[in-house]
Design a protein around this motif. Sequence first.
Motif, PDB file in Angstrom:
ATOM      1  N   LYS A 174      70.144  87.372  -1.952  1.00  0.00           N
ATOM      2  CA  LYS A 174      69.709  87.095  -3.222  1.00  0.00           C
ATOM      3  C   LYS A 174      68.694  85.850  -3.475  1.00  0.00           C
ATOM      4  O   LYS A 174      67.806  86.116  -4.152  1.00  0.00           O
ATOM      5  CB  LYS A 174      71.096  86.704  -3.921  1.00  0.00           C
ATOM      6  N   ASN A 175      69.074  84.833  -2.686  1.00  0.00           N
ATOM      7  CA  ASN A 175      68.082  83.623  -2.874  1.00  0.00           C
ATOM      8  C   ASN A 175      66.625  83.944  -2.408  1.00  0.00           C
ATOM      9  O   ASN A 175      65.660  83.621  -2.832  1.00  0.00           O
ATOM     10  CB  ASN A 175      68.816  82.376  -2.266  1.00  0.00           C
ATOM     11  N   GLU A 176      66.686  84.762  -1.221  1.00  0.00           N
ATOM     12  CA  GLU A 176      65.404  85.122  -0.546  1.00  0.00           C
ATOM     13  C   GLU A 176      64.612  86.161  -1.509  1.00  0.00           C
ATOM     14  O   GLU A 176      63.501  85.977  -1.809  1.00  0.00           O
ATOM     15  CB  GLU A 176      65.660  85.877   0.833  1.00  0.00           C
ATOM     16  N   ALA A 177      65.390  86.907  -2.258  1.00  0.00           N
ATOM     17  CA  ALA A 177      64.816  87.879  -3.074  1.00  0.00           C
ATOM     18  C   ALA A 177      64.146  87.239  -4.355  1.00  0.00           C
ATOM     19  O   ALA A 177      62.990  87.393  -4.770  1.00  0.00           O
ATOM     20  CB  ALA A 177      65.741  89.255  -3.605  1.00  0.00           C
ATOM     21  N   GLN A 178      64.845  85.998  -4.803  1.00  0.00           N
ATOM     22  CA  GLN A 178      64.437  85.301  -5.981  1.00  0.00           C
ATOM     23  C   GLN A 178      63.327  84.238  -5.611  1.00  0.00           C
ATOM     24  O   GLN A 178      62.368  84.296  -6.420  1.00  0.00           O
ATOM     25  CB  GLN A 178      65.535  84.473  -6.428  1.00  0.00           C
ATOM     26  N   GLU A 179      63.254  83.799  -4.176  1.00  0.00           N
ATOM     27  CA  GLU A 179      62.269  83.070  -3.797  1.00  0.00           C
ATOM     28  C   GLU A 179      61.002  84.068  -3.837  1.00  0.00           C
ATOM     29  O   GLU A 179      59.934  83.483  -3.996  1.00  0.00           O
ATOM     30  CB  GLU A 179      62.717  82.682  -2.387  1.00  0.00           C
ATOM     31  N   LYS A 180      60.997  85.409  -3.109  1.00  0.00           N
ATOM     32  CA  LYS A 180      59.891  86.173  -3.272  1.00  0.00           C
ATOM     33  C   LYS A 180      59.463  86.383  -4.578  1.00  0.00           C
ATOM     34  O   LYS A 180      58.168  86.557  -4.833  1.00  0.00           O
ATOM     35  CB  LYS A 180      60.249  87.418  -2.424  1.00  0.00           C
ATOM     36  N   TYR A 181      60.305  86.659  -5.549  1.00  0.00           N
ATOM     37  CA  TYR A 181      59.863  86.942  -6.880  1.00  0.00           C
ATOM     38  C   TYR A 181      59.162  85.713  -7.456  1.00  0.00           C
ATOM     39  O   TYR A 181      58.260  85.909  -8.126  1.00  0.00           O
ATOM     40  CB  TYR A 181      61.337  87.064  -7.830  1.00  0.00           C
ATOM     41  N   TYR A 182      59.474  84.419  -7.217  1.00  0.00           N
ATOM     42  CA  TYR A 182      59.062  83.322  -7.920  1.00  0.00           C
ATOM     43  C   TYR A 182      57.596  82.918  -6.996  1.00  0.00           C
ATOM     44  O   TYR A 182      56.715  82.625  -7.871  1.00  0.00           O
ATOM     45  CB  TYR A 182      60.013  81.921  -7.563  1.00  0.00           C
ATOM     46  N   GLN A 183      57.533  83.306  -5.761  1.00  0.00           N
ATOM     47  CA  GLN A 183      56.399  83.240  -4.951  1.00  0.00           C
ATOM     48  C   GLN A 183      55.127  84.234  -5.693  1.00  0.00           C
ATOM     49  O   GLN A 183      53.951  83.805  -5.733  1.00  0.00           O
ATOM     50  CB  GLN A 183      56.409  83.351  -3.594  1.00  0.00           C
ATOM     51  N   GLU A 184      55.722  85.423  -6.031  1.00  0.00           N
ATOM     52  CA  GLU A 184      54.832  86.278  -6.521  1.00  0.00           C
ATOM     53  C   GLU A 184      54.347  85.842  -7.878  1.00  0.00           C
ATOM     54  O   GLU A 184      53.095  86.256  -8.132  1.00  0.00           O
ATOM     55  CB  GLU A 184      55.507  87.714  -6.600  1.00  0.00           C
ATOM     56  N   ILE A 185      54.915  85.433  -8.659  1.00  0.00           N
ATOM     57  CA  ILE A 185      54.789  84.812  -9.973  1.00  0.00           C
ATOM     58  C   ILE A 185      53.650  83.837  -9.772  1.00  0.00           C
ATOM     59  O   ILE A 185      52.552  83.683 -10.564  1.00  0.00           O
ATOM     60  CB  ILE A 185      55.948  84.287 -10.739  1.00  0.00           C
ATOM     61  N   ILE A 186      54.005  82.968  -8.744  1.00  0.00           N
ATOM     62  CA  ILE A 186      53.007  81.676  -8.691  1.00  0.00           C
ATOM     63  C   ILE A 186      51.536  82.281  -8.097  1.00  0.00           C
ATOM     64  O   ILE A 186      50.625  81.999  -8.571  1.00  0.00           O
ATOM     65  CB  ILE A 186      53.585  80.621  -7.835  1.00  0.00           C
ATOM     66  N   LYS A 187      51.818  83.187  -7.079  1.00  0.00           N
ATOM     67  CA  LYS A 187      50.544  83.875  -6.711  1.00  0.00           C
ATOM     68  C   LYS A 187      49.534  84.600  -7.639  1.00  0.00           C
ATOM     69  O   LYS A 187      48.495  84.515  -7.849  1.00  0.00           O
ATOM     70  CB  LYS A 187      50.790  84.814  -5.652  1.00  0.00           C
ATOM     71  N   GLN A 188      50.252  85.136  -8.714  1.00  0.00           N
ATOM     72  CA  GLN A 188      49.668  85.846  -9.755  1.00  0.00           C
ATOM     73  C   GLN A 188      49.376  84.902 -11.065  1.00  0.00           C
ATOM     74  O   GLN A 188      48.435  85.283 -12.023  1.00  0.00           O
ATOM     75  CB  GLN A 188      50.538  86.964 -10.457  1.00  0.00           C
TER      76      GLN A 188
END
Length: 447
Positions: A106-120
Motif C-alpha cells: 500500500k505504501n509503495e503504491a502511494q509512493e508511486k502515486y505521489y512520485q507520478e504527481i511530482i513528475k507531472q
Amino acid sequence: MISKNFYYQLITRVLGIVVTAIVMAFFFLKEYNALGIVVAIALIIQTSLLIQFTNNTNRKIAHFFNSIKNEDFTLRFPENLDIKSLRELNSSLNMLNSMIQKVYLKNEAQEKYYQEIIKQANIGILTLNKKGHILFVNPMMENLLNYKPLNHINQLAQVSEELHRFFSNIEPFENKLFQFSNEREKVQLSIKSTSVMLNKEELLLVVAQDIHKELDKNETDSWIRLIKVLTHEIMNTITPITSISASISKFFKVGDSIKPINELTENQIKSTSKGLDVIKEQGENLMDFVQSYRTFLSVPNPDKEPISALKLLDNVRLLLESSNTNITIKTIVKPFDLEIFADEKLINQVLINLIKNAFQALENRDTGGVITLLAGINENHTKYIQVIDNGSGISEEVMSEIFIPFFTTKNKGSGIGLSLSKHIMRLHGGSIIVVSNDIETKFTLLF
C-alpha cells in the motif's frame, strides 16, 4: 497464547533438567555410579534439547525480521507441527508477514502515486544532500535547468557557471529570483528552498518555477484586456461624433457642392448648433479620458515617512463621513500606536478611492451601511490597512477585471481608481488584494 505456550514448554524442560540433576546427585551420593552416569547423560541430552529449542525459536524470529528488513515477503513457516507452541508461533509469524506485506504494498503504491504527481507537476523539484548529490529530480526541473539526467550539482557547470555557483551556495529557507541563459533561451527562475530530514539525513528540497513565461503570458493577457477597454471607451466617444458630423454635413452639401446659406432652414441651423454642442461634449469627455490616462502614468515616486495609522484613518474618516449620512465609518487600529512607512498623500488617495467605491456599493441601502477601516499587523508580521464594507459584493466576472485601467461598471467615472490604487501600492513595494462575497467586500493594502 504463543508466549504462554512457549513459557510452559520452557518451564517443563527446565523442571525436567532440575529433577534429572537431583536424581543424578542422589545416585552419586549413594555411590550408584553407573546409574549416576546414565542420568548424567540424560541431563546432558535434556540440556542440549533445551538449547536447541531456544535457538530454533530465536533463529526463526531473527530470520523473520531479516526477511522483513530485506523486503522479502515470500518467507513462510510450516504450520503442521506437532508442538503446539511452535505451530502457533509459525502461524502468527505468517499472519504478521502477510499484514506487513499489505502495508508495504500500500505504501509503495502511494509512493508511486505521489512520485507520478511530482513528475507531472509544472514546477521543478529536486532534493540534494550536503555533498551535492541529487537524490530526486522531476522532469520539469531537468527541463528548466536544460540538463538530464541530473545526478550531481557539478553537472550544472556545463549549463552555466552562475547556475552551478548558485546551487552550490544555496541555503535552506531561501527565496530568490535567478536568471541565466542556456543554449536555448533566457530563463528566469523563482527558486525556493527548505530543509527536510529523511532517514536521519538532512536534505535540501529546492522548488523552481520559470516566471519569465508566466510573466509574458500575464502581460499579454493584461494588454489584451486593456486594449479591449480602450477600444470600448474610444469607440463610445467617437461613434456619436462621426454620426452627428455626417448628419450636419448633409445640411450644408448638395452632392459635392456647398449649399448656399440662404437655402438653410432655421431647423437645420438649430440642429447644427445642437450637434456641435454634442461634438464638443464628446470631445471634452475624450480629453478627460486622455487626462485620466496621463494621471495614471504620472504618479510620482512615494516620499515615504513614518505616519500614524490612527491619524491617517481618522483624517480620511472625517473627510468623507459627512458626504453620506446613511453610512457609518468605523476605524480600528491594533496596536494603537501602529506606524506605517508610506507616502501619506498617495495612501490618502488610495483610501479615498476605496471608500468612495464602498459608498457606491452601499448606495442602495437606506440604513445599516457600515464601512470599517482596519489597520494592524498580520501573522507574517506585515503591516496592513483594510477597507471593509457590508455591501452586496463583487461578482466573479467583474473581480478579474477591476484592476484593469479604465474598466468600470458605473455610468460615471474614469475607471482608473482601483488600477491607480494598485499602481501606488506597487510603487510602495506593497500590494492590494480583494476578497468579496454576498456579505462583505474587503480590500487589503499590504505594506
